[in-house]
Design an enzyme around this catalytic site. Sequence first.
Site, PDB file in Angstrom:
ATOM      1  N   SER A 254       0.849  -1.185   0.000  1.00 46.76           N
ATOM      2  CA  SER A 254       0.000   0.000   0.000  1.00 46.76           C
ATOM      3  C   SER A 254       0.883   1.232   0.000  1.00 46.76           C
ATOM      4  O   SER A 254       2.112   1.128   0.055  1.00 46.76           O
ATOM      5  CB  SER A 254      -0.887   0.010   1.240  1.00 46.76           C
ATOM      6  OG  SER A 254      -0.111   0.389   2.361  1.00 46.76           O
ATOM      7  N   LYS A 255       0.232   2.385  -0.012  1.00 48.78           N
ATOM      8  CA  LYS A 255       0.976   3.660  -0.056  1.00 48.78           C
ATOM      9  C   LYS A 255       1.932   3.806   1.126  1.00 48.78           C
ATOM     10  O   LYS A 255       2.911   4.524   1.041  1.00 48.78           O
ATOM     11  CB  LYS A 255      -0.012   4.828  -0.061  1.00 48.78           C
ATOM     12  CG  LYS A 255      -0.645   5.041  -1.413  1.00 48.78           C
ATOM     13  CD  LYS A 255      -0.883   6.539  -1.657  1.00 48.78           C
ATOM     14  CE  LYS A 255      -1.546   6.775  -2.982  1.00 48.78           C
ATOM     15  NZ  LYS A 255      -2.987   6.967  -2.895  1.00 48.78           N
ATOM     16  N   ARG A 256       1.615   3.136   2.229  1.00 47.52           N
ATOM     17  CA  ARG A 256       2.503   3.202   3.394  1.00 47.52           C
ATOM     18  C   ARG A 256       3.920   2.762   3.030  1.00 47.52           C
ATOM     19  O   ARG A 256       4.891   3.209   3.609  1.00 47.52           O
ATOM     20  CB  ARG A 256       2.008   2.254   4.491  1.00 47.52           C
ATOM     21  CG  ARG A 256       1.053   2.834   5.477  1.00 47.52           C
ATOM     22  CD  ARG A 256       0.680   1.777   6.505  1.00 47.52           C
ATOM     23  NE  ARG A 256       0.269   0.520   5.887  1.00 47.52           N
ATOM     24  CZ  ARG A 256       0.894  -0.646   6.040  1.00 47.52           C
ATOM     25  NH1 ARG A 256       1.980  -0.725   6.769  1.00 47.52           N
ATOM     26  NH2 ARG A 256       0.442  -1.731   5.447  1.00 47.52           N
ATOM     27  N   HIS A 257       4.007   1.807   2.113  1.00 46.85           N
ATOM     28  CA  HIS A 257       5.310   1.258   1.753  1.00 46.85           C
ATOM     29  C   HIS A 257       6.073   2.148   0.782  1.00 46.85           C
ATOM     30  O   HIS A 257       7.300   2.116   0.740  1.00 46.85           O
ATOM     31  CB  HIS A 257       5.137  -0.121   1.109  1.00 46.85           C
ATOM     32  CG  HIS A 257       4.538  -1.133   2.025  1.00 46.85           C
ATOM     33  ND1 HIS A 257       3.245  -1.580   1.888  1.00 46.85           N
ATOM     34  CD2 HIS A 257       5.039  -1.767   3.103  1.00 46.85           C
ATOM     35  CE1 HIS A 257       2.998  -2.463   2.836  1.00 46.85           C
ATOM     36  NE2 HIS A 257       4.061  -2.590   3.586  1.00 46.85           N
ATOM     37  N   GLY A 258       5.343   2.908   0.002  1.00 46.12           N
ATOM     38  CA  GLY A 258       5.991   3.731  -1.027  1.00 46.12           C
ATOM     39  C   GLY A 258       5.015   3.909  -2.168  1.00 46.12           C
ATOM     40  O   GLY A 258       3.849   3.537  -2.061  1.00 46.12           O
TER      41      GLY A 258
END
Length: 490
Positions: A254-258
Amino acid sequence: MTQEIRVRFAPSPTGPFHIGGARSALFNWLLARKLGGKMVLRIEDTDRKRSTPESEENIKAALKWLGMDWDEGVDVGGPYGPYHQMERLDIYRKFTDRLLAEGKAYYCYCTPEELEAERQALLQEGKMPRYMGKCRNLTPEQRARYEAEGRKPSIRLKVPADEKIIVHDLVRGDVEFDSNGIGDFVIVKSDGIPTYNYAVVIDDHLMHITHVIRAEEHLSNTPRQLLVYEALGFEEPVFGHISLILGPDHTKMSKRHGATSVDAYRRKGYIPEGLDNFLALLGWAPSGEKEIFTMEEAVQEFSLERVAKNPAIFDFKKLDWINGQHIRRMAPEKFFELARPFMIQAGYMTGEETGEQLEWLKKVIATAQTQVDYGAQIPEKVDMYFSDDFDFENEEAAAVLKEETVPLVLRSLKAELEALPAVDHDSVKACFKKVQKGNKLKGQQVYMPVRVALTGNQHGPELAEMIPLMGLERVEKRIEKSLAKAGIRL
Ligand code: GLU
């Protein structure tokens, strides 16, 4: 004659084009190209609230950028169009009428509130929430009453009880589902628009799709789709559900990862060759050891047998490494084009340069090609040619200038360089040799302090390449600055 392979990519244009979508498209494309089949691009735009033309454009542009073309579908046309689902409502309607007439589907008048109440009640009893078939056997009078109330019906498929539904999956083997867990599901919403699980079956059938290759997220939809195949008497295609993409911490990417959109990677200066190579490896492994390959090579090598069941981990470092490898292989002109927007953004060029200045820029930019993994890193690798503002990268670098022989090295080099009629690679190299030999020093004792004094770093491009590009004036300024910082007088 063996059957022609026909695959499709069927995105919903509801937001930025996700790398997971690009990976699904790529596996379909590779399969089609490998087997001489056809690739269809269908736009599943039935989510009226979330679908946008911008998103569709973005998807098509990203596919093209990644080097994937399609043989049939939106924009290019083909024998089984139209290829936007919203333009196919009449087609779905015909099949729905048939299902209704055959008693395989029925009108459901339940309101969202009633459905929610049923759901809650089932949950309270510890049962799987599903539609229990309240409207399955309405009498004509009951229907007329609901109609008179102004209720707009949806249409549900009758799901047979006690049936084992088996998805024969190319990647995962046989996966079994129980029809009792499904409940009669909506195939056409009350606004007349078909649901995904219904439209997808009709389209895949009418478009003669032989292989449905898509993300594992859809595996749980497949039993519903198989029920539609059965009800309509269609032959089912081959299914292959490719594994989830997880972040480095093994939770769903998800966006949390990049960055998760193809566009974000394009904007950062990743190149299609690198991203394709990386995406291909997210769940597929070529038979050999080779990790770096072109799209043509991937086409040659691709097979669904080598698509893994276990989740694919999105390893950002690996992406950078792979992209870097492809950057090294770029033609210099292409690398220059990659650098251009980043250099303009950094204020290092206007894009209007011509003549000598343009030639100089090309040489400067070329020095970064062996050093960067993606375009956005280029300006920082060449900033020494544009500014005199720099620091030592660390204490170790600063300490290099404290060596006893440093003032001697820098003084003699300065004298040698100033005496040169022309400052170029060979003449600068000769200066270094003279300084080294004349003072009986080792190569390291000369090169290292000069490099640190010039750049603040212990690593970087070859000095004989860097100095002519930098020009003597800037060379001297930068050396002076370093020495002042290190508290050394020549
Ligand atoms: N429109 C669906 C999606 O974007 C397509 C799924 C499928 O390939 O069947 O997820």
